[in-house]
Design an enzyme around this catalytic site. Structure first.
Site, mmCIF file in Angstrom:
data_model
loop_
_atom_site.group_PDB
_atom_site.id
_atom_site.type_symbol
_atom_site.label_atom_id
_atom_site.label_comp_id
_atom_site.label_asym_id
_atom_site.label_seq_id
_atom_site.Cartn_x
_atom_site.Cartn_y
_atom_site.Cartn_z
ATOM 1 N N GLY A 173 -3.244 12.646 15.968
ATOM 2 C CA GLY A 173 -2.689 13.609 15.272
ATOM 3 C C GLY A 173 -1.696 14.591 15.966
ATOM 4 O O GLY A 173 -1.627 14.538 17.319
ATOM 5 N N ASP A 174 -1.113 15.389 15.479
ATOM 6 C CA ASP A 174 -0.239 16.512 15.948
ATOM 7 C C ASP A 174 -0.785 17.799 16.158
ATOM 8 O O ASP A 174 -1.510 18.136 15.154
ATOM 9 C CB ASP A 174 1.123 16.520 15.259
ATOM 10 C CG ASP A 174 1.894 15.190 15.265
ATOM 11 O OD1 ASP A 174 2.057 14.569 16.131
ATOM 12 O OD2 ASP A 174 2.248 14.695 14.166
ATOM 13 N N THR A 206 -2.559 11.773 3.585
ATOM 14 C CA THR A 206 -2.385 12.306 4.829
ATOM 15 C C THR A 206 -3.218 13.309 5.044
ATOM 16 O O THR A 206 -3.869 14.175 4.358
ATOM 17 C CB THR A 206 -0.543 12.677 5.015
ATOM 18 O OG1 THR A 206 -0.481 13.552 4.173
ATOM 19 C CG2 THR A 206 -0.091 11.192 4.849
ATOM 20 N N TYR A 207 -3.161 13.852 6.474
ATOM 21 C CA TYR A 207 -3.889 14.885 7.087
ATOM 22 C C TYR A 207 -2.849 15.760 7.829
ATOM 23 O O TYR A 207 -2.353 15.490 8.597
ATOM 24 C CB TYR A 207 -4.938 14.245 7.961
ATOM 25 C CG TYR A 207 -6.411 15.037 8.393
ATOM 26 C CD1 TYR A 207 -7.164 15.376 7.252
ATOM 27 C CD2 TYR A 207 -6.390 15.385 9.891
ATOM 28 C CE1 TYR A 207 -8.230 15.807 7.561
ATOM 29 C CE2 TYR A 207 -7.935 15.854 9.738
ATOM 30 C CZ TYR A 207 -8.673 16.140 8.827
ATOM 31 O OH TYR A 207 -9.875 16.639 9.146
ATOM 32 N N ALA A 212 -1.062 18.421 10.360
ATOM 33 C CA ALA A 212 -1.050 18.851 11.408
ATOM 34 C C ALA A 212 -2.243 19.915 12.010
ATOM 35 O O ALA A 212 -2.662 20.888 11.452
ATOM 36 C CB ALA A 212 0.142 19.382 12.264
ATOM 37 N N SER A 241 0.944 -1.197 -0.217
ATOM 38 C CA SER A 241 -0.228 0.012 -0.108
ATOM 39 C C SER A 241 0.840 1.338 -0.053
ATOM 40 O O SER A 241 1.972 1.232 0.353
ATOM 41 C CB SER A 241 -0.949 0.251 1.194
ATOM 42 O OG SER A 241 -0.261 -0.051 2.112
ATOM 43 N N GLN A 262 5.390 3.304 12.449
ATOM 44 C CA GLN A 262 6.054 4.531 12.065
ATOM 45 C C GLN A 262 7.248 3.759 11.427
ATOM 46 O O GLN A 262 7.569 2.671 11.652
ATOM 47 C CB GLN A 262 6.512 5.190 13.246
ATOM 48 C CG GLN A 262 7.511 6.420 13.047
ATOM 49 C CD GLN A 262 7.771 7.193 14.117
ATOM 50 O OE1 GLN A 262 7.084 8.390 14.265
ATOM 51 N NE2 GLN A 262 8.528 6.770 14.912
ATOM 52 N N ARG A 298 -6.245 -0.916 23.147
ATOM 53 C CA ARG A 298 -7.586 -0.103 23.029
ATOM 54 C C ARG A 298 -8.138 0.151 21.652
ATOM 55 O O ARG A 298 -9.378 0.032 21.161
ATOM 56 C CB ARG A 298 -7.467 0.953 23.891
ATOM 57 C CG ARG A 298 -7.378 0.837 25.270
ATOM 58 C CD ARG A 298 -6.926 2.105 26.268
ATOM 59 N NE ARG A 298 -8.103 3.162 26.046
ATOM 60 C CZ ARG A 298 -7.959 4.589 26.221
ATOM 61 N NH1 ARG A 298 -6.888 4.801 26.677
ATOM 62 N NH2 ARG A 298 -9.150 5.172 26.000
ATOM 63 N N GLN A 346 16.770 15.320 5.390
ATOM 64 C CA GLN A 346 15.337 15.356 5.950
ATOM 65 C C GLN A 346 14.914 14.090 6.765
ATOM 66 O O GLN A 346 14.280 14.513 7.730
ATOM 67 C CB GLN A 346 14.525 15.711 4.583
ATOM 68 C CG GLN A 346 14.677 16.959 3.867
ATOM 69 C CD GLN A 346 13.709 17.117 2.824
ATOM 70 O OE1 GLN A 346 12.948 16.181 2.687
ATOM 71 N NE2 GLN A 346 13.932 18.066 2.033
ATOM 72 N N HIS A 364 -7.007 9.795 5.914
ATOM 73 C CA HIS A 364 -6.051 10.050 7.137
ATOM 74 C C HIS A 364 -7.273 10.958 7.945
ATOM 75 O O HIS A 364 -7.921 11.752 7.390
ATOM 76 C CB HIS A 364 -4.964 10.564 7.107
ATOM 77 C CG HIS A 364 -3.807 9.690 6.920
ATOM 78 N ND1 HIS A 364 -2.613 9.659 7.362
ATOM 79 C CD2 HIS A 364 -3.586 8.863 5.849
ATOM 80 C CE1 HIS A 364 -1.755 8.841 6.967
ATOM 81 N NE2 HIS A 364 -2.381 8.167 6.160
#
Length: 305
Positions: A112-113, A52-53, A55, A19, A183, A171, A219, A81
């Site tokens: 989320g951050d 992605t989404y 911050a 994926s 990650q 959970r 980076q 996301h």
């Protein structure tokens, strides 16, 4: 003896599933690059792709547009996301319903951050979902979605210990998570030990390794420091002196990622999630090396006369 290595079996490409993760483009130029990447990777028939989404939910509308376009123009199963940081339950539920209305039934559910950035203290929004596990439960209350969640082979940087971190994953699973995506990591032993911990805790959903091709070592090293991911000394040595040599850097990056994936295949891993950074070349090369071939039709004019 090498001919008997599992990763070199001629049918290995039929046994490995992949994926891909993309991020929503900010400019017309970035959008063109994203769609070049999607077009290049689509023939590999990924199990799904995710978008992605930002911050604090900062890319919500761009994420929705990108997911919808992938779903409608390619037919690839697409996951959005979703985070709960900086929003009330009603606001998050409205976003979920919007996605549901355009046919999205896959989510990557994350705490989320904060908008202030990775590593900053997290505080649940008043009236919002408390954390990732709470968000998974909220999604399942709305519909029977396919839900991926995050896992951390080196534990989440804000978790006090592995026991606390794995309890949070449990959970999420108890609330309905379908799979966990890790990650990125560069030491496969860390991943293997983490999976053993997870299984001992009674968690049996797939723990899919997240693979980060090193498009820019500088980076990746900077982000790893903020995210709590270890960069081994041997990896730094391989990229030493290549900051101004992008061609060699790309060759080394491809070799490093392929080496990591091949080793995981030998350890019995069959699913991989690639953080593409909206670039196709390294990911396409790695997939080719593990036997995943393009299903694209022959271009017009290539048939024999």
């Amino acid at each position: 003896m090498n001919q008997f290595r599992f990763s070199r079996r001629p049918d290995i490409g039929d046994k490995v599933r992949v994926s891909f993760e993309f991020f929503p483009p900010k400019t017309d130029e970035m959008e063109a690059r994203l769609w070049d990447t999607v077009t290049r990777l689509e023939p590999l028939k990924p199990k799904f792709v995710s978008v992605t989404y930002g911050a604090g939910g900062s890319t919500r509308e761009r994420t929705a547009r990108t997911v919808k376009r992938i779903l409608t123009e390619t037919g690839i199963p697409a996951a959005a996301h979703l985070t709960c940081v900086g929003a009330t339950r009603d606001e998050v539920d409205a976003v979920i319903q919007d996605y549901k209305s355009i046919g999205i039934n896959r989510f990557v559910a994350l705490r989320g951050d904060p908008a202030s950035g990775v590593g900053e203290p997290y505080r649940p929004h008043p009236g919002g979902y408390e954390n990732g596990a709470d968000l998974v439960a909220g999604l399942k209350m709305i519909a029977d979605f396919d839900i991926s969640v995050a896992a951390y082979p080196e534990k989440h940087p804000q978790s006090p210990d592995f026991a606390t971190d794995i309890e949070m994953l449990k959970r999420k699973v108890d609330n309905g998570a379908t799979r966990a995506i890790t990650q990125f990591f560069f030491d496969n032993d860390l991943y293997e030990r983490y999976v053993e911990r997870v299984r001992r805790a009674g968690i049996y959903i797939p723990i899919v390794p997240g693979i980060q091709p090193v498009h820019s070592f500088k980076q990746v090293a900077n982000f790893s420091a903020r995210a709590g991911a270890h960069v081994p000394g041997w990896l730094a040595e391989r990229f030493e002196g290549l900051d101004q040599d992008p061609q060699t850097h790309a060759l080394v990056a491809s070799a490093v990622a392929a080496e990591q994936v091949m080793d995981l295949v030998e350890r019995g891993v069959g699913d991989f999630h690639f953080y593409t950074m909206n670039r196709a070349d390294l990911v396409f090369a790695i997939c080719h090396m593990i036997g995943i071939r393009s299903h694209e039709a022959e271009p017009a004019g290539t048939a024999a006369a």
